[in-house]
Design an enzyme around this catalytic site. Sequence first.
Site, PDB file in Angstrom:
ATOM      1  N   THR A   1       0.871  -1.183   0.000  1.00 55.17           N
ATOM      2  CA  THR A   1       0.000   0.000   0.000  1.00 55.17           C
ATOM      3  C   THR A   1       0.907   1.232   0.000  1.00 55.17           C
ATOM      4  O   THR A   1       2.041   1.156   0.474  1.00 55.17           O
ATOM      5  CB  THR A   1      -0.864  -0.031   1.283  1.00 55.17           C
ATOM      6  OG1 THR A   1      -1.818  -1.073   1.135  1.00 55.17           O
ATOM      7  CG2 THR A   1      -1.593   1.272   1.542  1.00 55.17           C
TER       8      THR A   1
ATOM      9  N   GLY B   1      -5.767  -4.113   7.528  1.00 53.64           N
ATOM     10  CA  GLY B   1      -6.834  -3.112   7.628  1.00 53.64           C
ATOM     11  C   GLY B   1      -7.717  -3.302   8.851  1.00 53.64           C
ATOM     12  O   GLY B   1      -8.081  -2.337   9.536  1.00 53.64           O
TER      13      GLY B   1
HETATM   14  N1  ASP Z   1      -4.091  -1.712   4.790  1.00 52.48           N
HETATM   15  C1  ASP Z   1      -4.350  -2.420   3.560  1.00 52.48           C
HETATM   16  C2  ASP Z   1      -5.624  -3.218   3.701  1.00 52.48           C
HETATM   17  O1  ASP Z   1      -5.824  -3.869   4.705  1.00 52.48           O
HETATM   18  C3  ASP Z   1      -3.251  -3.349   3.140  1.00 52.48           C
HETATM   19  C4  ASP Z   1      -1.849  -2.782   3.245  1.00 52.48           C
HETATM   20  O2  ASP Z   1      -1.613  -1.788   3.898  1.00 52.48           O
HETATM   21  O3  ASP Z   1      -0.932  -3.389   2.641  1.00 52.48           O
HETATM   22  O4  ASP Z   1      -6.407  -3.228   2.781  1.00 52.48           O
END
Ligand code: ASP
Length: 282
Positions: A157, A209
Amino acid sequence: MDYKLIIHGGFFSESHANQQVKHAKQETLAEIVQKSHEYLKTHTALETSVYAVSLLEDCELFNAGLGSQIQSDGKIRLSASLMDGKTEKFSGVINIEDVKNAIQVSEKLMSEEDRVLSGSGALEYARQNGFEYFNPETPQRRNEYEEKLNASIGLGTVGCVALDKVGNIAAATSTGGKGFEIPGRVSDSATVAGNFANAFAGISCTGVGEDIVSAGLSVKIVTRVTDGMSLEEASKKSFEELKSYDGFAGIIGISSTGEMYHCDSHPYMVWASYDKELSVFA
Ligand code: ASP
């Protein structure tokens, strides 16, 4: 006021990402943070955070925009959000399909009354506003999907927090999600748990998340800074609280006093900052 910014490229998994990929990510972050710092000379924190996150979305090494992870039904859905610390307005898209830069759709929504859109409504809004069809899939992600390598956690991300020369802060975050999720799952990235800014501080998160939402992580850290803690103290206290459920998260942040900070619960996050000089870490 000294303008500065910090960006991240999320987590990478030691088992999956070899050293070459890690180095490629670090080099790309270094390049993007330098370009964005240059951009910040003549643009606001808000404009710069969209600029930086767009560059990160366009790079297929990261799990945002081009090269996003594929969900369990074989489709890519993007989530992104933007927060202007000056106006305290938050805007974002949740699970939008077939666009190139979800962060730019979020930027467009900033001037609307309805500022967070999901799914087909977000897509319709994007098309009406000139965002053309774009398929963010890459052969690499299709292979990973077919081999079901990434069933546990999404990788890479992206996010940016910027402080501009008049002292305004903005935060932007963009993701392709965690990979293999049930269609309809909502990532933290387009919520105030994953991305938040006000006049005192801004935070962009990455990680699981569900853990980030349980902690209300970004808004919690920013609130603590607003109430008088330093960014480091506020972040450390909030990460202590993640331990009760072994929360998996990482953050980047900037406060209005110019403090820049990064911390993570697991040491596999890539990020870079530009203050007076460039720093790149993983
Ligand atoms: N936070 C993101 C999610 O859970 C994934 C990530 O940060 O890599 O969708």
